[in-house]
Design an enzyme around this catalytic site. Structure first.
Site, PDB file in Angstrom:
ATOM      1  CE  LYS A 116      -4.252  -1.452   2.407  1.00 21.28           C
ATOM      2  NZ  LYS A 116      -5.058  -1.451   3.396  1.00 21.28           N
ATOM      3  CD  GLU A 161      -0.353  -0.799  13.286  1.00 16.95           C
ATOM      4  OE1 GLU A 161      -0.962  -2.169  13.100  1.00 16.95           O
ATOM      5  OE2 GLU A 161      -0.885   0.237  13.145  1.00 16.95           O
ATOM      6  CE  LYS A 175       0.419  -5.242   6.499  1.00 15.21           C
ATOM      7  NZ  LYS A 175       0.773  -4.003   6.356  1.00 15.21           N
ATOM      8  CD  GLU A 195      -7.944  -3.662   3.328  1.00 11.64           C
ATOM      9  OE1 GLU A 195      -7.011  -3.287   3.088  1.00 11.64           O
ATOM     10  OE2 GLU A 195      -8.854  -3.323   4.329  1.00 11.64           O
ATOM     11  CG  HIS A 214      -6.100   0.080  12.462  1.00 15.69           C
ATOM     12  ND1 HIS A 214      -5.569  -1.154  12.967  1.00 15.69           N
ATOM     13  CD2 HIS A 214      -5.024   0.440  11.772  1.00 15.69           C
ATOM     14  CE1 HIS A 214      -4.290  -1.057  13.244  1.00 15.69           C
ATOM     15  NE2 HIS A 214      -4.170  -0.003  12.102  1.00 15.69           N
ATOM     16  CG  HIS A 268      -8.407   4.964  11.127  1.00 19.75           C
ATOM     17  ND1 HIS A 268      -8.720   3.816  10.437  1.00 19.75           N
ATOM     18  CD2 HIS A 268      -7.001   4.847  11.083  1.00 19.75           C
ATOM     19  CE1 HIS A 268      -7.687   3.239   9.821  1.00 19.75           C
ATOM     20  NE2 HIS A 268      -6.577   3.714  10.259  1.00 19.75           N
TER      21      HIS A 268
HETATM   22 ZN    ZN Z   1      -1.986   0.643  11.930  1.00 16.49          ZN
END
Ligand code: ZN
Ligand code: ADP
Length: 347
Positions: A130, A172, A215, A225, A236, A240
């Site tokens: 990403k 994370e 990951k 995704e 998340h 956010h």
């Molecule tokens: Zn993150």
């Protein structure tokens, strides 16, 4: 050489754990780095990379914008870099996302390699392809998938990383363990007293390697995704809005830590996991000196409204990634607002 391979068909690449990067074909390379990494490591990096030029961005999220993105492309053009060139990002997630996006767009795509120097970038943003920039309307709203040619991880960079940034990465790390690997969670519990010491290269090699493996496995199964990859968003959905409503005084990893606490509480409210699991997660976050509380000046109603306007929840339903036990999560949508508000509490 110690590597984790990210299996994506012809876009597969290696993450190399070593003192020096894997040897790649020599190419005209534009090195992009931020002002902190530049002053600490320019000499070392230039010896290894031998770039035609170094583009230095001011350290901080403010650099992840369209103007800086264009400046990188324009520098490449001024240097007459052709299709066979390479952009190399050395730095944290900001440098990586921005440089990756420039590499995805310059001449419709050139090679990109990554040297993550923050823990967050090592365990998170350098795996998965990403790339992107922020616009005034929101973070990461413009971007592309662009897989790197190779990623080089050298955890000795972490020795100079500020503690607050280390904590962002650790959140994370905990996330990765909770979504996929109870044994790894246990390993983190057993080593929690040492996790604030970034000089422990051996320990961080193990941790970063395991996070990259997990990951890479998730991303290989779901590059763009559509399903499985969503589990990486654990914590998340709450994080956010909290980041935004704090005006970014709460950093990403800190918000993810708080977000995991609240996702854990929601899972408990819905009977998905046990109180003892929630307490175990809380104890590890506390041991790592990560926050779990939402500041009192952020209102529950505002959090809920921002969740509903998130680009991932445009159908009016919020999708949560919720734990079933340590090491396993599932996505749940259609939870009623009053339950979410109850979990968020009065504020
Ligand atoms: Zn993150
Ligand atoms: P991220 O947290 O996504 O990696 P940044 O790219 O903004 O975000 O990096 C966080 C901060 O840490 C930046 O100020 C960056 O310059 C700094 N930084 C990254 N790696 C190191 C390092 N190895 N030593 C010192 N500072 C670093």
């Amino acid at each position: 050489m110690d590597t984790v391979s990210v299996e994506l068909g012809e876009r597969s690449y290696n993450i190399t754990f070593a003192d020096l990067p894997e040897t790649l074909a020599p190419r005209r390379t534009l090195l992009v780095t931020d002002s902190n990494i530049d002053s600490l490591y320019r000499e070392q990096l230039c010896k290894i990379i031998d770039p035609v030029d170094v583009f230095v961005i001011p350290a901080g999220e403010e650099s992840k914008n369209a103007a800086t993105f264009l400046d990188i492309c324009r520098r490449a053009a001024a240097l007459h870099l052709g299709r066979d060139c390479r952009f190399t990002a050395a730095g944290g997630g900001v440098t990586g996302d921005l440089t990756g996006f420039a590499a995805a767009c310059y001449l419709r795509g050139v090679r990109f390699t990554q040297i993550p120097t923050s823990l967050l970038a090592m365990v998170d943003s350098s795996v998965g392809g990403k790339t992107g920039i922020d616009i005034p309307e929101g973070k990461n709203l413009v971007g592309a998938f662009h897989q790197p040619e190779s990623v080089w991880v050298n955890t000795s960079f972490l020795a100079t990383l500020p503690q607050r940034e280390l904590g962002n990465g650790l959140a994370e790390v905990v996330k990765t363990a909770v979504i996929r690997d109870e044994k790894f969670f246990l390993f983190l519990e057993e080593n929690s007293a040492n996790l604030r010491d970034a000089n422990n290269v051996e320990l961080f090699n193990k941790i970063v390697r395991r996070c990259c493996e997990i990951k890479a496995d998730v991303v290989s199964n779901d590059e763009k995704e559509s399903g499985l990859r969503a589990i990486l968003n654990y914590g998340h959905t709450f994080a956010h809005p909290i980041e935004t409503l704090s005006n970014y005084t709460i950093a990403h990893g800190e918000a993810v830590s708080i977000g995991m606490e609240y996702a854990g509480r929601l899972a408990l409210e819905l009977g998905l996991w046990q109180k003892s699991d929630l307490e175990r997660q809380a104890a590890l976050l506390d041991a790592l000196k990560l926050p779990r509380a939402i500041p009192q000046n952020i209102s529950s109603q505002d959090i809920l409204e921002l969740m509903l306007s998130d680009k991932k929840n445009r159908n009016g339903k919020i999708t949560f990634v919720l734990p079933e036990k340590i090491g396993s999560v599932k996505t749940v949508s259609g939870i009623e607002s009053n339950i979410i508000l109850k979990v968020l509490g009065e504020r």
